[in-house]
Design a protein around this motif. Structure first.
Motif, PDB file in Angstrom:
ATOM      1  N   GLU A   1      -9.530   2.538  -0.625  1.00 18.37           N
ATOM      2  CA  GLU A   1      -8.578   1.981  -1.590  1.00 18.37           C
ATOM      3  C   GLU A   1      -7.230   1.750  -0.915  1.00 18.37           C
ATOM      4  O   GLU A   1      -6.485   0.842  -1.286  1.00 18.37           O
ATOM      5  CB  GLU A   1      -8.409   2.936  -2.776  1.00 18.37           C
ATOM      6  N   PHE A   2      -6.918   2.577   0.079  1.00 21.37           N
ATOM      7  CA  PHE A   2      -5.646   2.482   0.800  1.00 21.37           C
ATOM      8  C   PHE A   2      -5.826   2.047   2.255  1.00 21.37           C
ATOM      9  O   PHE A   2      -4.926   1.452   2.848  1.00 21.37           O
ATOM     10  CB  PHE A   2      -4.925   3.838   0.780  1.00 21.37           C
TER      11      PHE A   2
ATOM     12  N   SER B   1      -7.448  14.405   3.136  1.00 26.82           N
ATOM     13  CA  SER B   1      -8.422  14.962   2.184  1.00 26.82           C
ATOM     14  C   SER B   1      -9.812  15.079   2.803  1.00 26.82           C
ATOM     15  O   SER B   1     -10.668  15.801   2.286  1.00 26.82           O
ATOM     16  CB  SER B   1      -8.491  14.075   0.934  1.00 26.82           C
TER      17      SER B   1
ATOM     18  N   VAL C   1       2.119   7.176   1.250  1.00 28.56           N
ATOM     19  CA  VAL C   1       2.002   8.610   0.966  1.00 28.56           C
ATOM     20  C   VAL C   1       0.579   8.933   0.522  1.00 28.56           C
ATOM     21  O   VAL C   1      -0.057   9.879   1.002  1.00 28.56           O
ATOM     22  CB  VAL C   1       3.007   9.035  -0.119  1.00 28.56           C
ATOM     23  N   ASN C   2       0.047   8.111  -0.398  1.00 30.55           N
ATOM     24  CA  ASN C   2      -1.329   8.331  -0.851  1.00 30.55           C
ATOM     25  C   ASN C   2      -2.336   8.026   0.250  1.00 30.55           C
ATOM     26  O   ASN C   2      -3.409   8.635   0.312  1.00 30.55           O
ATOM     27  CB  ASN C   2      -1.622   7.473  -2.080  1.00 30.55           C
TER      28      ASN C   2
ATOM     29  N   CYS D   1     -11.397   6.478   0.157  1.00 27.59           N
ATOM     30  CA  CYS D   1     -10.290   6.265   1.092  1.00 27.59           C
ATOM     31  C   CYS D   1      -9.964   4.783   1.296  1.00 27.59           C
ATOM     32  O   CYS D   1      -8.811   4.415   1.555  1.00 27.59           O
ATOM     33  CB  CYS D   1     -10.607   6.914   2.447  1.00 27.59           C
TER      34      CYS D   1
ATOM     35  N   GLU E   1      -1.901   8.669   3.468  1.00 27.03           N
ATOM     36  CA  GLU E   1      -1.992   9.870   4.312  1.00 27.03           C
ATOM     37  C   GLU E   1      -2.722  10.995   3.587  1.00 27.03           C
ATOM     38  O   GLU E   1      -3.499  11.740   4.195  1.00 27.03           O
ATOM     39  CB  GLU E   1      -0.603  10.336   4.737  1.00 27.03           C
ATOM     40  N   LYS E   2      -2.492  11.117   2.263  1.00 25.10           N
ATOM     41  CA  LYS E   2      -3.196  12.145   1.508  1.00 25.10           C
ATOM     42  C   LYS E   2      -4.707  11.921   1.550  1.00 25.10           C
ATOM     43  O   LYS E   2      -5.499  12.868   1.665  1.00 25.10           O
ATOM     44  CB  LYS E   2      -2.712  12.149   0.053  1.00 25.10           C
ATOM     45  N   SER E   3      -5.114  10.647   1.451  1.00 24.67           N
ATOM     46  CA  SER E   3      -6.550  10.360   1.471  1.00 24.67           C
ATOM     47  C   SER E   3      -7.151  10.669   2.843  1.00 24.67           C
ATOM     48  O   SER E   3      -8.286  11.123   2.939  1.00 24.67           O
ATOM     49  CB  SER E   3      -6.792   8.890   1.108  1.00 24.67           C
TER      50      SER E   3
ATOM     51  N   THR F   1       0.837  -1.201   0.000  1.00 24.46           N
ATOM     52  CA  THR F   1       0.000   0.000   0.000  1.00 24.46           C
ATOM     53  C   THR F   1       0.876   1.257   0.000  1.00 24.46           C
ATOM     54  O   THR F   1       1.846   1.347   0.752  1.00 24.46           O
ATOM     55  CB  THR F   1      -0.916   0.028   1.234  1.00 24.46           C
ATOM     56  N   ASP F   2       0.556   2.196  -0.861  1.00 21.91           N
ATOM     57  CA  ASP F   2       1.296   3.468  -0.936  1.00 21.91           C
ATOM     58  C   ASP F   2       0.914   4.322   0.270  1.00 21.91           C
ATOM     59  O   ASP F   2      -0.182   4.881   0.333  1.00 21.91           O
ATOM     60  CB  ASP F   2       0.938   4.189  -2.240  1.00 21.91           C
TER      61      ASP F   2
END
Length: 234
Positions: free
Chosen positions: A221-222, A170, A162-163, A219, A165-167, A159-160
């Motif tokens: 997705e991650f 958001s 960085v993405n 969200c 945390e961005k999600s 799992t990414d």
């Protein structure tokens, strides 16, 4: 016994603070106190990456202060004023006043007197009352605030983060303020995101935040799941 820190403007001072904060969220106890404010005032800026515990604590206190004092600061620099030169009319036999020593003593006392949560003046109380009255007809009165520490777990080691945390960040809503975060190893190469947030109790439900925003599309997705690690009233 009182906790003591020295030279917090140096790497040695920050190192001692970072070691003290290992495993702790605040300086004293499990919620923010005046001890945190005093130490925060003595630190010249956010500690660098070499001091992760102190950096996380600094962000947490910054978030709490931002919520308490939402106005935009213009910036203030506080210095000391030198003693005025002696007048030529003063008698040579008159003893010199120890102005520098007195100034140094006052400067030493500044840290002890610092209290950002001290009593308000009458003008400040009146201004606060006027602001509340103007908002009463358009906005629900805010209740108390809480500081929350949240564990956000990914699906697997691929799992990414960085993405992820961005999600998380958001998700925006009235009464929600995201704070400091860090990645914590779980095992088998998997890391979880640990993030601070400050909420207005009447406006934000942490359970709803998790169930209706963080663990649903997009969200999820991650994000596999979220757990509340700590919940403290401010």
């Amino acid at each position: 016994m009182a906790i003591s820190f020295t030279d917090l403007h140096t790497e040695a001072g920050l190192k001692s603070l970072d070691e003290f904060l290992s495993g702790k969220t605040y300086i004293s106890g499990d919620q923010i106190t005046k001890d945190d404010i005093r130490v925060y005032a003595a630190v010249t800026g956010k500690p660098g990456a070499g001091f992760p515990n102190a950096g996380r604590w600094y962000e947490t206190v910054s978030s709490a202060l931002s919520a308490r004092f939402p106005g935009e600061a213009a910036g203030v620099k506080i210095g000391s004023q030198a003693a005025p030169p002696a007048s030529s009319d003063v008698s040579a036999t008159e003893p010199k006043k120890e102005a520098p020593a007195a100034a140094a003593e006052v400067e030493d006392d500044d840290d002890d007197d610092l209290d950002l949560f001290g009593d308000e003046t009458e003008d400040e109380k009146k201004a606060a009352a006027d602001r509340e009255a103007s908002k009463a007809s358009t906005k629900k009165k805010e209740s108390g605030k809480s500081s929350v520490l949240l564990d956000v777990k990914p699906w697997d080691d691929e799992t990414d983060m960085v993405n992820l945390e961005k999600s998380v960040r958001s998700v925006q809503m009235e009464g929600l303020l995201w704070g400091a975060s860090k990645l914590v190893p779980v095992g088998y190469g998997i890391k979880k995101l640990q993030i601070m947030l400050t909420i207005v109790d009447d406006l934000v439900s942490v359970d709803s935040l998790i169930e209706e925003h963080l663990t649903v599309e997009p969200c999820n997705e991650f994000i596999q799941s979220c757990d509340i690690v700590a919940f403290n009233k401010i």
